[in-house]
Design a protein around this motif. Sequence first.
Motif, PDB file in Angstrom:
ATOM      1  N   ASP A 195       1.243  11.725   4.355  1.00  0.00           N
ATOM      2  CA  ASP A 195       0.108  10.947   4.411  1.00  0.00           C
ATOM      3  C   ASP A 195       0.458   9.384   3.499  1.00  0.00           C
ATOM      4  O   ASP A 195       0.292   8.474   4.179  1.00  0.00           O
ATOM      5  CB  ASP A 195      -1.058  11.419   3.797  1.00  0.00           C
ATOM      6  N   ILE A 196       1.167   9.536   2.667  1.00  0.00           N
ATOM      7  CA  ILE A 196       1.398   8.326   1.596  1.00  0.00           C
ATOM      8  C   ILE A 196       2.519   7.319   2.317  1.00  0.00           C
ATOM      9  O   ILE A 196       2.231   6.318   2.612  1.00  0.00           O
ATOM     10  CB  ILE A 196       1.984   8.601   0.363  1.00  0.00           C
ATOM     11  N   ALA A 197       3.397   8.278   3.110  1.00  0.00           N
ATOM     12  CA  ALA A 197       4.502   7.437   3.879  1.00  0.00           C
ATOM     13  C   ALA A 197       3.973   6.875   5.164  1.00  0.00           C
ATOM     14  O   ALA A 197       4.062   5.734   5.745  1.00  0.00           O
ATOM     15  CB  ALA A 197       5.552   8.394   4.080  1.00  0.00           C
ATOM     16  N   VAL A 198       3.021   7.474   5.795  1.00  0.00           N
ATOM     17  CA  VAL A 198       2.264   7.176   6.947  1.00  0.00           C
ATOM     18  C   VAL A 198       1.581   5.881   6.685  1.00  0.00           C
ATOM     19  O   VAL A 198       1.432   4.722   7.399  1.00  0.00           O
ATOM     20  CB  VAL A 198       1.358   8.070   7.756  1.00  0.00           C
ATOM     21  N   SER A 199       0.575   6.006   5.560  1.00  0.00           N
ATOM     22  CA  SER A 199       0.048   4.801   5.150  1.00  0.00           C
ATOM     23  C   SER A 199       0.739   3.672   4.940  1.00  0.00           C
ATOM     24  O   SER A 199       0.444   2.463   5.259  1.00  0.00           O
ATOM     25  CB  SER A 199      -0.773   5.244   3.833  1.00  0.00           C
ATOM     26  N   ARG A 200       1.768   3.816   4.187  1.00  0.00           N
ATOM     27  CA  ARG A 200       2.993   2.766   3.872  1.00  0.00           C
ATOM     28  C   ARG A 200       3.418   2.176   5.230  1.00  0.00           C
ATOM     29  O   ARG A 200       3.715   0.950   5.302  1.00  0.00           O
ATOM     30  CB  ARG A 200       3.926   3.230   2.900  1.00  0.00           C
ATOM     31  N   LEU A 201       3.748   2.973   6.194  1.00  0.00           N
ATOM     32  CA  LEU A 201       4.332   2.391   7.392  1.00  0.00           C
ATOM     33  C   LEU A 201       3.284   1.518   8.397  1.00  0.00           C
ATOM     34  O   LEU A 201       3.499   0.671   8.575  1.00  0.00           O
ATOM     35  CB  LEU A 201       4.632   3.611   8.464  1.00  0.00           C
ATOM     36  N   ARG A 202       1.900   2.050   8.157  1.00  0.00           N
ATOM     37  CA  ARG A 202       0.730   1.349   8.800  1.00  0.00           C
ATOM     38  C   ARG A 202       0.668  -0.205   8.097  1.00  0.00           C
ATOM     39  O   ARG A 202       0.711  -1.090   8.902  1.00  0.00           O
ATOM     40  CB  ARG A 202      -0.384   1.914   8.592  1.00  0.00           C
ATOM     41  N   LYS A 203       0.767  -0.106   6.783  1.00  0.00           N
ATOM     42  CA  LYS A 203       0.617  -1.344   6.355  1.00  0.00           C
ATOM     43  C   LYS A 203       1.943  -2.485   6.470  1.00  0.00           C
ATOM     44  O   LYS A 203       1.472  -3.452   6.714  1.00  0.00           O
ATOM     45  CB  LYS A 203       0.798  -1.060   4.734  1.00  0.00           C
ATOM     46  N   LYS A 204       2.906  -1.882   6.708  1.00  0.00           N
ATOM     47  CA  LYS A 204       4.253  -2.656   6.951  1.00  0.00           C
ATOM     48  C   LYS A 204       4.282  -3.125   8.225  1.00  0.00           C
ATOM     49  O   LYS A 204       4.691  -4.214   8.614  1.00  0.00           O
ATOM     50  CB  LYS A 204       5.328  -1.989   6.518  1.00  0.00           C
TER      51      LYS A 204
END
Length: 234
Positions: free
Chosen positions: A199-208
């Motif tokens: 979930d953290i990594a997906v959130s990071r991808l979305r932001k980038k």
Amino acid sequence: MTHKILFVEDDAELAGLMQGFLARHDLEVVIEPRGDTAHAALEREKPDLLLLDIMLPGKDGLTLCREIRPEFAGPIVILTSLDSDINQILGLELGANDYVLKTTPPAVLAARLRAQLRQHDHRAGTPEPDSSQLLVFGQLRIDARSREVQLGGERITLSTTDFDLLWQLASHAGEVQDRDTLLRVMRGLSYDGMDRSIDIAVSRLRKKLGDDPTAPSRIKTVRNKGYLFSPAGW
């Protein structure tokens, strides 16, 4: 096959015990007791994996992770006594592949380190991708040959783990990818129902990738199932 680990840890007793235990699992451990000399040790030892404490003399482990990530292709694992969601999120955001507490049983730690090394060896041993490993969705371009991502002509910097996650999602565009599948891609581990790193990594991808975090249209959450990469969202 023996892998070399650089363990940046100022607790000499713990480091020595860990060195002896991991040696029995074909993991050679080189100990570096200070954060401000870790860069030199990295250049000198050329390890396969970097194991970092957070609280270090000279320079803390989170700062080291941020500085070393762009130049070190291998896995970075944070091993710490700081049981904090904030520190875990920060460590993963800064490019760590895993965040492990010092209370973790040594056998479990060894398994997690070996899982990271297997993932890295698999990527390093993969033959040069052919032109079919270029994915293009509207303004998004993902090139597995160079491991580069561009959006609207602008290069997006991703960690090794984040690129692997994006590639897994994008290469299965329009299909739901469950957390177990994604966690195996990122860390070689099964999903235990509690791990938040996906979930953290997906959130990071979305932001980038410029996806709206409140109403994502590019990497969608499918409730109780996982995540879906939308091919039409770019």
